[in-house]
Design a protein around this motif. Structure first.
Motif, PDB file in Angstrom:
ATOM      1  N   ASP A   1      22.140 119.348 -34.370  1.00 46.86           N
ATOM      2  CA  ASP A   1      21.077 118.410 -34.004  1.00 46.86           C
ATOM      3  C   ASP A   1      20.374 118.022 -35.294  1.00 46.86           C
ATOM      4  OD1 ASP A   1      20.448 118.503 -30.755  1.00 46.86           O
ATOM      5  OD2 ASP A   1      21.471 120.290 -31.523  1.00 46.86           O
ATOM      6  N   ALA A   2      20.748 116.871 -35.848  1.00 50.07           N
ATOM      7  CA  ALA A   2      20.320 116.499 -37.192  1.00 50.07           C
ATOM      8  C   ALA A   2      19.276 115.394 -37.157  1.00 50.07           C
ATOM      9  CB  ALA A   2      21.525 116.040 -38.015  1.00 50.07           C
ATOM     10  N   ALA A   3      18.383 115.421 -38.142  1.00 47.18           N
ATOM     11  CA  ALA A   3      17.340 114.409 -38.255  1.00 47.18           C
ATOM     12  C   ALA A   3      16.856 114.356 -39.706  1.00 47.18           C
ATOM     13  CB  ALA A   3      16.172 114.726 -37.318  1.00 47.18           C
ATOM     14  N   PRO A   4      16.142 113.299 -40.086  1.00 49.81           N
ATOM     15  CA  PRO A   4      15.645 113.197 -41.459  1.00 49.81           C
ATOM     16  C   PRO A   4      14.684 114.305 -41.864  1.00 49.81           C
ATOM     17  CG  PRO A   4      15.667 111.033 -40.433  1.00 49.81           C
ATOM     18  CD  PRO A   4      15.976 112.024 -39.348  1.00 49.81           C
ATOM     19  N   ASP A   5      14.072 114.974 -40.903  1.00 49.56           N
ATOM     20  CA  ASP A   5      13.146 116.050 -41.267  1.00 49.56           C
ATOM     21  C   ASP A   5      13.749 117.440 -41.093  1.00 49.56           C
ATOM     22  OD1 ASP A   5      13.279 116.016 -38.531  1.00 49.56           O
ATOM     23  OD2 ASP A   5      11.113 116.119 -38.184  1.00 49.56           O
ATOM     24  N   GLY A   6      15.048 117.528 -40.827  1.00 52.28           N
ATOM     25  CA  GLY A   6      15.674 118.833 -40.698  1.00 52.28           C
ATOM     26  C   GLY A   6      16.719 118.855 -39.607  1.00 52.28           C
ATOM     27  N   ALA A   7      17.141 120.061 -39.245  1.00 51.41           N
ATOM     28  CA  ALA A   7      18.217 120.176 -38.266  1.00 51.41           C
ATOM     29  C   ALA A   7      18.178 121.536 -37.594  1.00 51.41           C
ATOM     30  CB  ALA A   7      19.575 119.966 -38.934  1.00 51.41           C
ATOM     31  N   ALA A   8      18.795 121.583 -36.408  1.00 50.34           N
ATOM     32  CA  ALA A   8      19.064 122.846 -35.717  1.00 50.34           C
ATOM     33  C   ALA A   8      20.571 122.927 -35.527  1.00 50.34           C
ATOM     34  CB  ALA A   8      18.338 122.902 -34.378  1.00 50.34           C
ATOM     35  N   CYS A   9      21.116 124.108 -35.742  1.00 48.31           N
ATOM     36  CA  CYS A   9      22.565 124.300 -35.618  1.00 48.31           C
ATOM     37  C   CYS A   9      22.802 125.530 -34.749  1.00 48.31           C
ATOM     38  CB  CYS A   9      23.163 124.487 -37.014  1.00 48.31           C
ATOM     39  SG  CYS A   9      24.959 124.536 -37.047  1.00 48.31           S
ATOM     40  N   THR A  10      23.506 125.346 -33.645  1.00 44.70           N
ATOM     41  CA  THR A  10      23.718 126.443 -32.696  1.00 44.70           C
ATOM     42  C   THR A  10      25.188 126.538 -32.327  1.00 44.70           C
ATOM     43  OG1 THR A  10      23.168 124.929 -30.884  1.00 44.70           O
ATOM     44  CG2 THR A  10      21.398 126.333 -31.718  1.00 44.70           C
ATOM     45  N   ALA A  11      25.643 127.770 -32.103  1.00 42.80           N
ATOM     46  CA  ALA A  11      27.021 127.978 -31.660  1.00 42.80           C
ATOM     47  C   ALA A  11      27.197 127.391 -30.274  1.00 42.80           C
ATOM     48  CB  ALA A  11      27.339 129.460 -31.658  1.00 42.80           C
ATOM     49  N   THR A  12      28.387 126.844 -30.010  1.00 42.83           N
ATOM     50  CA  THR A  12      28.628 126.184 -28.736  1.00 42.83           C
ATOM     51  C   THR A  12      30.093 126.295 -28.346  1.00 42.83           C
ATOM     52  OG1 THR A  12      28.437 124.081 -27.542  1.00 42.83           O
ATOM     53  CG2 THR A  12      29.032 123.961 -29.864  1.00 42.83           C
ATOM     54  N   ASP A  13      30.344 126.154 -27.024  1.00 40.76           N
ATOM     55  CA  ASP A  13      31.711 126.082 -26.516  1.00 40.76           C
ATOM     56  C   ASP A  13      32.087 124.652 -26.141  1.00 40.76           C
ATOM     57  OD1 ASP A  13      32.171 128.828 -26.724  1.00 40.76           O
ATOM     58  OD2 ASP A  13      31.224 129.225 -24.782  1.00 40.76           O
ATOM     59  N   ALA A  14      31.206 123.698 -26.432  1.00 46.31           N
ATOM     60  CA  ALA A  14      31.461 122.300 -26.082  1.00 46.31           C
ATOM     61  C   ALA A  14      32.629 121.750 -26.894  1.00 46.31           C
ATOM     62  CB  ALA A  14      30.205 121.471 -26.333  1.00 46.31           C
ATOM     63  N   ASP A  15      33.241 120.682 -26.360  1.00 49.15           N
ATOM     64  CA  ASP A  15      34.343 120.049 -27.072  1.00 49.15           C
ATOM     65  C   ASP A  15      33.870 119.532 -28.428  1.00 49.15           C
ATOM     66  OD1 ASP A  15      35.975 120.546 -24.928  1.00 49.15           O
ATOM     67  OD2 ASP A  15      35.779 118.530 -24.067  1.00 49.15           O
ATOM     68  N   ALA A  16      34.728 119.657 -29.416  1.00 47.90           N
ATOM     69  CA  ALA A  16      34.372 119.238 -30.769  1.00 47.90           C
ATOM     70  C   ALA A  16      34.455 117.723 -30.921  1.00 47.90           C
ATOM     71  CB  ALA A  16      35.293 119.900 -31.780  1.00 47.90           C
ATOM     72  N   ASP A  17      33.528 117.168 -31.698  1.00 50.58           N
ATOM     73  CA  ASP A  17      33.607 115.774 -32.110  1.00 50.58           C
ATOM     74  C   ASP A  17      34.453 115.624 -33.370  1.00 50.58           C
ATOM     75  OD1 ASP A  17      31.794 114.576 -30.133  1.00 50.58           O
ATOM     76  OD2 ASP A  17      30.242 115.747 -31.153  1.00 50.58           O
ATOM     77  N   VAL A  18      34.310 116.600 -34.272  1.00 45.30           N
ATOM     78  CA  VAL A  18      35.013 116.569 -35.550  1.00 45.30           C
ATOM     79  C   VAL A  18      35.539 117.972 -35.840  1.00 45.30           C
ATOM     80  CG1 VAL A  18      34.815 116.176 -38.044  1.00 45.30           C
ATOM     81  CG2 VAL A  18      33.533 114.732 -36.440  1.00 45.30           C
ATOM     82  N   SER A  19      36.780 118.048 -36.303  1.00 48.00           N
ATOM     83  CA  SER A  19      37.364 119.333 -36.699  1.00 48.00           C
ATOM     84  C   SER A  19      37.668 119.295 -38.194  1.00 48.00           C
ATOM     85  CB  SER A  19      38.654 119.619 -35.921  1.00 48.00           C
ATOM     86  OG  SER A  19      38.395 119.762 -34.547  1.00 48.00           O
ATOM     87  N   LEU A  20      37.363 120.408 -38.860  1.00 46.54           N
ATOM     88  CA  LEU A  20      37.597 120.516 -40.301  1.00 46.54           C
ATOM     89  C   LEU A  20      37.615 121.979 -40.692  1.00 46.54           C
ATOM     90  CD1 LEU A  20      34.247 119.506 -42.109  1.00 46.54           C
ATOM     91  CD2 LEU A  20      34.394 120.239 -39.749  1.00 46.54           C
ATOM     92  N   THR A  21      37.955 122.272 -41.931  1.00 42.82           N
ATOM     93  CA  THR A  21      37.907 123.645 -42.416  1.00 42.82           C
ATOM     94  C   THR A  21      36.657 123.823 -43.270  1.00 42.82           C
ATOM     95  OG1 THR A  21      39.047 123.379 -44.529  1.00 42.82           O
ATOM     96  CG2 THR A  21      40.435 123.579 -42.560  1.00 42.82           C
ATOM     97  N   VAL A  22      36.413 125.058 -43.670  1.00 47.35           N
ATOM     98  CA  VAL A  22      35.246 125.339 -44.503  1.00 47.35           C
ATOM     99  C   VAL A  22      35.371 124.656 -45.856  1.00 47.35           C
ATOM    100  CG1 VAL A  22      36.109 127.488 -45.545  1.00 47.35           C
ATOM    101  CG2 VAL A  22      33.657 127.196 -45.139  1.00 47.35           C
ATOM    102  N   ASN A  23      36.598 124.387 -46.308  1.00 50.30           N
ATOM    103  CA  ASN A  23      36.784 123.656 -47.566  1.00 50.30           C
ATOM    104  C   ASN A  23      36.182 122.264 -47.482  1.00 50.30           C
ATOM    105  OD1 ASN A  23      39.134 125.606 -47.133  1.00 50.30           O
ATOM    106  ND2 ASN A  23      39.330 125.210 -49.332  1.00 50.30           N
ATOM    107  N   GLU A  24      36.552 121.520 -46.439  1.00 51.84           N
ATOM    108  CA  GLU A  24      36.032 120.164 -46.287  1.00 51.84           C
ATOM    109  C   GLU A  24      34.520 120.179 -46.111  1.00 51.84           C
ATOM    110  OE1 GLU A  24      39.857 120.308 -46.338  1.00 51.84           O
ATOM    111  OE2 GLU A  24      39.057 121.012 -44.418  1.00 51.84           O
ATOM    112  N   LEU A  25      34.008 121.152 -45.386  1.00 53.35           N
ATOM    113  CA  LEU A  25      32.564 121.235 -45.194  1.00 53.35           C
ATOM    114  C   LEU A  25      31.853 121.421 -46.541  1.00 53.35           C
ATOM    115  CD1 LEU A  25      30.349 121.192 -43.060  1.00 53.35           C
ATOM    116  CD2 LEU A  25      30.534 123.692 -42.917  1.00 53.35           C
ATOM    117  N   GLY A  26      32.459 122.185 -47.445  1.00 53.11           N
ATOM    118  CA  GLY A  26      31.872 122.364 -48.770  1.00 53.11           C
ATOM    119  C   GLY A  26      31.808 121.062 -49.540  1.00 53.11           C
TER     120      GLY A  26
END
Length: 421
Positions: free
Chosen positions: A351-376
């Motif tokens: 949940d992203a916004a210009p003033d910050g974000a919240a990130c929570t684990a989920t079982d929902a379907d993914a919008d984007v898949s990547l590895t930790v390399n790409e995230l870096g």
């Protein structure tokens, strides 16, 4: 063969250092001019004198330098270290970074998995200390991807002929330029760099002693450093440069001004410093290293082709150690919700916004898949998710989600770090 991976003791520091290329004389940099180096030759080996080795060994174990070594049958066969630094992330927060440095395995012990074990121990150490980012500058581009690192910032090295340079507009410098000695430069640079890294995404905090001994000759023998500063109308320093004028008997290499450090806080200081460096008496060519990929100088020139890129190279490689904490540590350029599937690290609702974000684990379907390399690579905003998708490294699960991720991660300026570790 008995293998042990552990930190070195005070009695083992000299043996640890002898494994490293800068001590044993083995190659430590690729054999061609690099983007961080303004000289005309490949960076030469640097082997410390005996007394310097003794001093380095005595000062090795500190709270900011954490060496690990691989012992094979009781002998150190490889080593690396983590330095404690900070990196500026989008939004301006300066977060702890475990900087991987001084990495080597003796040639006679390669292909035995020693580096993988050393790296695992160091990344575990970072996690235990609460560092959710690790970083490094790779001497070779094929090594560190296997450990989850990926390029996040890049550097340019460029050159320009003095006779080709003309600025687009008349310019009145409201401040002043001054050549200062190394002692004064050693006072100016720490203050200036702190101001720069407060606003530049990707910049690194300097290691202790970074700005000491600025008068020292470099290993390539390119001559003494000259220090140029710019002051605003109040007398405060708002820009500085370090340059060299190496002598050469070869006319092809003579008359070259090498810019090895340059920072400016304002467009006025930036323009004034480059105006002098690009028109220095009795020079014919300027070579600048460690330059950001979005250098604005090109757009100030009447002939943009005058600035010729001679090298582009990845600089800071990042490894995300804690996905949730990393994504919550930065801010975003838009407001949106996406589910990211990071291979081996779970699915995360961002949940992203210009003033910050919240990130929570989920079982929902993914919008984007990547590895930790790409995230870096994506993390600082210097690489676009769509670019990685076209390269087959990011998978779009929901139509349009990669473009939305690009919009979230976008930065007005490319991330850049002039200081390394």
């Amino acid at each position: 063969m008995a293998i042990e991976i552990r930190p070195v003791t005070a009695a083992e520091t000299k043996e640890y250092l002898r494994v490293l290329p800068y001590v044993n004389g083995f190659p430590q940099e690729e054999p061609e001019p690099s983007a961080w180096y303004a000289g005309s030759a490949a960076w030469p080996p640097q082997v410390p004198r005996t007394e310097q080795l003794e001093q380095d060994a005595a000062e090795l174990l500190t709270d900011w330098f954490r060496p690990q070594a691989a012992f094979v049958d009781g002998k150190i066969a490889g080593g690396s270290a983590i330095v404690s630094v900070e990196v500026t992330v989008p939004g301006g927060r300066q977060v702890a970074l475990g900087g991987v440095t001084s990495t080597a395995v003796l040639p006679t012990y390669r292909r035995r998995g020693l580096l993988r074990q050393i790296m695992g121990a160091m990344l575990d150490d970072c996690r235990e200390r609460g560092e959710f980012l690790a970083g490094l500058s790779a001497s070779e581009g094929t090594i560190y991807g296997r450990y989850g690192f990926s390029p996040a910032t890049f550097q340019h090295r460029w050159e320009v002929r003095r006779t080709d340079v003309a600025f687009r507009d008349d310019f009145t410098d409201t401040g002043s330029l001054d050549l200062v000695d190394s002692a004064e430069a050693g006072v100016v640079w720490p203050v200036l760099h702190e101001q720069v890294r407060a606003v530049r995404v990707g910049e690194i905090s300097p290691l202790p002693g970074k700005w000491q001994n600025l008068a020292a000759l470099p290993a390539d023998g390119s001559g003494p450093a000259h220090h140029l500063v710019h002051r605003d109308t109040t007398g405060a320093v708002d820009g500085a440069a370090i340059f060299r004028l190496p002598w050469s008997p070869d006319p092809a290499l003579a008359g070259v001004l090498q810019v090895e450090a340059f920072e400016a806080l304002t467009p006025v200081a930036y323009r004034a410093l480059w105006a002098l460096l690009l028109d220095f008496d009795l020079t014919k060519r300027v070579v600048a290293a460690r330059r950001p990929v979005d250098e604005p100088l090109r757009w100030m020139l009447t002939n943009p082709r005058a600035l010729k890129l001679t090298r582009t190279r990845d600089n800071l490689w990042l490894r995300i150690l804690d996905v949730r904490r990393a994504l919550e540590a930065r801010t975003y350029a838009a407001t949106d919700v996406l589910v990211l599937e990071v291979d081996g690290h779970g699915r995360w609702r961002l949940d992203a916004a210009p003033d910050g974000a919240a990130c929570t684990a989920t079982d929902a379907d993914a919008d984007v898949s990547l590895t930790v390399n790409e995230l870096g690579s994506l993390y600082l905003g210097g690489v676009r998710a769509s670019e990685l998708m076209y390269a087959g490294r990011v998978v779009e699960r929901t139509a349009g989600s990669v473009s939305r991720l690009d919009a979230l991660l976008r930065q007005d300026r490319a991330p850049h770090n002039a200081v390394g570790f």
